[in-house]
Enzyme design. Structure first.
Site, mmCIF file in Angstrom:
data_model
loop_
_atom_site.group_PDB
_atom_site.id
_atom_site.type_symbol
_atom_site.label_atom_id
_atom_site.label_comp_id
_atom_site.label_asym_id
_atom_site.label_seq_id
_atom_site.Cartn_x
_atom_site.Cartn_y
_atom_site.Cartn_z
ATOM 1 N N SER A 1 -12.211 -10.352 18.494
ATOM 2 C CA SER A 1 -11.553 -9.793 19.675
ATOM 3 C C SER A 1 -10.058 -10.111 19.677
ATOM 4 O O SER A 1 -9.358 -9.781 18.735
ATOM 5 C CB SER A 1 -12.250 -10.309 20.938
ATOM 6 O OG SER A 1 -11.806 -9.626 22.083
ATOM 7 N N ASP B 1 -16.697 -5.081 20.790
ATOM 8 C CA ASP B 1 -16.123 -6.421 20.737
ATOM 9 C C ASP B 1 -17.074 -7.370 20.004
ATOM 10 O O ASP B 1 -18.248 -7.476 20.335
ATOM 11 C CB ASP B 1 -15.893 -6.914 22.167
ATOM 12 C CG ASP B 1 -15.108 -8.210 22.236
ATOM 13 O OD1 ASP B 1 -15.428 -9.130 21.475
ATOM 14 O OD2 ASP B 1 -14.191 -8.300 23.065
#
Length: 493
Positions: free
Chosen positions: A107, A298
Site C-alpha cells: 500500500s 490493497d
C-alpha cells in the site's frame, strides 16, 4: 528442525553459529562485515497505513542521518575506501538505494518503495511528495455512503505519473509511462549511449511482449517489490509485483510461501495503484495480464506487513540456510487493539455506532475486505521468533504510541511550521503532518525503553553502521567486479 509456534506454515529458525550471532548486544553483528559477506542481501520492508506512511519516511529520515554520521566517522577513522577519492555525504542527497538490495512495500509502503528504489529518490523528495499529494488524495471526498468508494483514483494515478516524469533516470523527455520491471536494456552500455531524447522512443519501438527482460542477479541494482492482492471471486490472494524476474524451482524450500512468479508487465503508476487500492477508499485496478483480466486490491488485505514475504522470497532466492545481511521492517504505527475492526475502514460515522459496529466487523471479515493493521504486529512477532530477537539480522522500527487512532485518510487543516518561510502557517493537512512529526520524533528520541522492544536510537545506529560497512566493503570489490558495483550504484542507467 525446530519450528516457531503459531505460524501459517513451517519455516526454519536461523541457526546461531558465529560470534556475532551469539552477541545479544548487536555490536559484533554490526561490525561483522568482510569481503565474503559484503554482498549479503540487505532488505527494507515498509508497512501499509495510508497517510501514516509519512511516519515511515520520518523514521527513514533519522536512519539517513545516522548513515551520514557513520560514513563520516568511518572515513575519518579508517580512511576512504579508495585512498585518492574521499567522499562527502549529505542527508539531502543520499540515496537509500545505495544501501539496500531489495525494498518491499504494501500500500503506502509500496509507493515509498517505488520512489526510493525504482525511481531512486531521496528521503526529502519523498517527504515533499507526501505533503503535496495528501491534499489531492484526501482533501476532496467523493462519497459518504457506506460501502461506496470514498475517493477518486484519478488524482493518485495523475500524481504518480508526475512523480515518474519528474524523477525518471533514463531520459529527459519522460511521459510518466515507464515500466515497473527493470530491463537488461536499462543496465546496458548500449542503452545509456543513446541520446536522451531518443531513449523513450527506442523503448516504444520495442515489441511489447519482448520489452521486459528482467535483469540477472549478476547485474545488481536495488529491486522493488510491491505486495498487492488479486481479486478472484470471493478469494483475495497476496501477489508480488517485482522489478525482477523470479521463478521457483525444485530446490525451493517446502515451507516457502509460493507467491506468483515473474515480473509482470505493468507500468509504475499501475503498480502503485494496484498495491494501494484499499477497499472503500479507491477503486480496484484492473489490468490485462497473461491473457486475462486481473483485479488488484490493497495488499493490506493479505499482508499489511511484508516482512515475512521478503524473508520467504529471500529463502527461495538464496536457500534456507542463508540469512539476509539485514532485514529492516518499518511500520506505520502500532494499532489500537481495542478497536480492531471495520470501524476504522467504514466510511462515515456508521461503523462506530454500537448497533452496527459488531455486524460491520463480521461482514468485513466474511467478505475478506478488511485491512487488518493489527496483522503487522503479528508478522513482527513471527519474524522476531524466526530471527531469535532483534539483535542480529532482523530489526523493526514502528511508532508505539500516538498513531493508533489516526485514520488512513486523516487530513486535518491546522498549524505547521514551514522551514522555508520559518513561520507557523495554517495549511491543509497541517495538523495531521505536525502530529506525525511530533510522535515519530518522540518515539525515536525517547529515553525510556519498552520491555518488549529495543531502544529505537540503538537500532537506528546499529542498522546504519551495518549498512555503511556493507557499502564500504562492496566498494572495495569494484576492481574485481566492476559491473556489479557500477550496476548497484545505478551508474549504468
Amino acid at each position: 528442525m525446530l519450528q516457531p509456534p503459531t505460524t501459517d506454515s513451517p519455516r526454519p529458525l536461523s541457526v546461531m553459529t558465529t560470534a556475532s550471532q551469539a552477541d545479544h548486544s548487536g555490536v559484533a553483528w554490526t561490525q561483522d562485515v568482510n569481503q565474503y559477506n559484503a554482498w549479503d542481501d540487505l532488505i527494507l520492508t515498509l508497512d501499509g497505513g495510508g497517510i501514516r506512511g509519512y511516519s515511515s519516511l520520518l523514521i527513514l529520515k533519522f536512519l539517513v542521518h545516522e548513515i551520514v554520521v557513520c560514513e563520516q566517522r568511518l572515513q575519518k577513522e579508517e580512511g576512504p575506501v579508495v585512498e585518492e577519492e574521499p567522499q562527502t555525504f549529505d542527508e539531502n542527497t543520499l540515496l537509500l538505494c545505495h544501501y539496500f538490495d531489495y525494498m518491499y512495500g504494501t500500500s503506502t509502503g509500496g509507493l515509498i518503495s517505488v520512489m526510493l528504489g525504482r525511481l531512486r529518490m531521496t528521503i526529502p523528495e519523498c517527504l515533499d511528495i507526501y505533503r503535496e499529494v495528501g491534499n489531492d488524495l484526501f482533501g476532496h471526498r467523493r462519497n459518504i455512503l457506506p460501502l461506496a468508494t470514498k475517493y477518486h483514483h484519478k488524482p493518485l494515478e495523475k500524481a504518480v505519473r508526475r512523480i515518474v516524469r519528474q524523477n525518471c533516470k533514463h531520459h529527459s523527455k519522460c511521459d510518466g509511462e515507464d515500466w515497473h520491471p527493470w530491463s537488461d536494456n536499462e543496465q546496458s552500455e548500449s542503452f545509456s549511449s543513446l541520446p536522451e531524447d531518443e531513449t523513450c522512443q527506442a523503448e516504444e519501438e520495442e515489441d511489447e511482449d519482448e520489452h521486459i527482460v528482467p535483469q540477472t542477479d549478476s547485474k545488481r541494482i536495488c529491486q522493488t517489490i510491491c505486495l498487492t492482492a488479486t481479486h478472484s471471486g470471493q478469494i483475495d490472494e497476496a501477489y508480488l509485483l517485482r522489478t525482477y524476474d523470479h521463478q521457483y524451482s525444485d530446490s525451493t524450500p517446502e515451507w516457502v510461501t509460493p507467491y506468483n512468479e515473474g515480473a509482470d508487465h505493468l507500468k509504475i503508476w499501475q503498480v502503485t495503484r494496484a498495491t494501494s487500492a484499499a477497499p472503500f477508499f479507491f477503486k480496484m485496478l484492473e489490468a490485462e495480464l497473461h491473457g486475462r483480466k486481473i483485479g488488484f486490491k490493497d495488499g493490506g488485505i493479505r499482508e499489511n506487513n511484508p516482512s515475512y514475504a521478503a524473508y520467504s522470497e529471500h529463502a527461495s532466492l538464496r536457500g534456507e540456510d542463508q540469512m539476509p545481511g539485514l532485514l529492516l521492517s518499518v511500520g506505520t504505527g502500532r494499532p489500537d487493539h481495542t478497536q480492531d475492526g471495520f470501524a476504522s475502514a467504514w466510511p462515515g460515522p456508521f461503523g462506530m455506532r454500537k448497533f452496527t459496529k459488531k455486524w460491520a466487523e463480521k461482514f468485513a471479515v466474511f467478505k475478506n475486505v478488511l485491512i487488518k493493521y493489527t496483522e503487522g504486529e503479528e508478522r513482527h512477532k513471527m519474524m522476531r521468533t524466526i530471527a531469535r530477537g532483534e539483535h542480529h539480522w532482523y530489526k523493526r522500527l514502528n511508532v508505539t504510541t500516538g498513531l493508533e487512532n489516526m485514520k488512513l485518510d486523516n487530513w486535518e487543516k491546522g498549524p505547521r511550521y514551514d522551514p522555508r518561510t520559518k513561520k507557523m502557517e495554517i495549511v491543509p493537512g497541517g495538523k495531521t503532518l505536525s502530529w506525525m512529526e511530533k510522535v515519530t520524533d518522540d518515539y525515536l528520541t525517547r529515553e525510556k525503553v519498552d520491555k518488549e522492544y529495543a531502544a529505537p536510537k540503538l537500532m537506528l545506529a546499529q542498522t546504519a553502521e551495518k549498512l555503511v560497512r556493507h557499502r564500504r566493503a562492496r566498494e572495495r570489490t569494484r576492481l574485481e567486479e566492476p559491473e556489479r558495483w557500477e550496476s548497484f550504484m545505478g551508474r549504468r542507467l
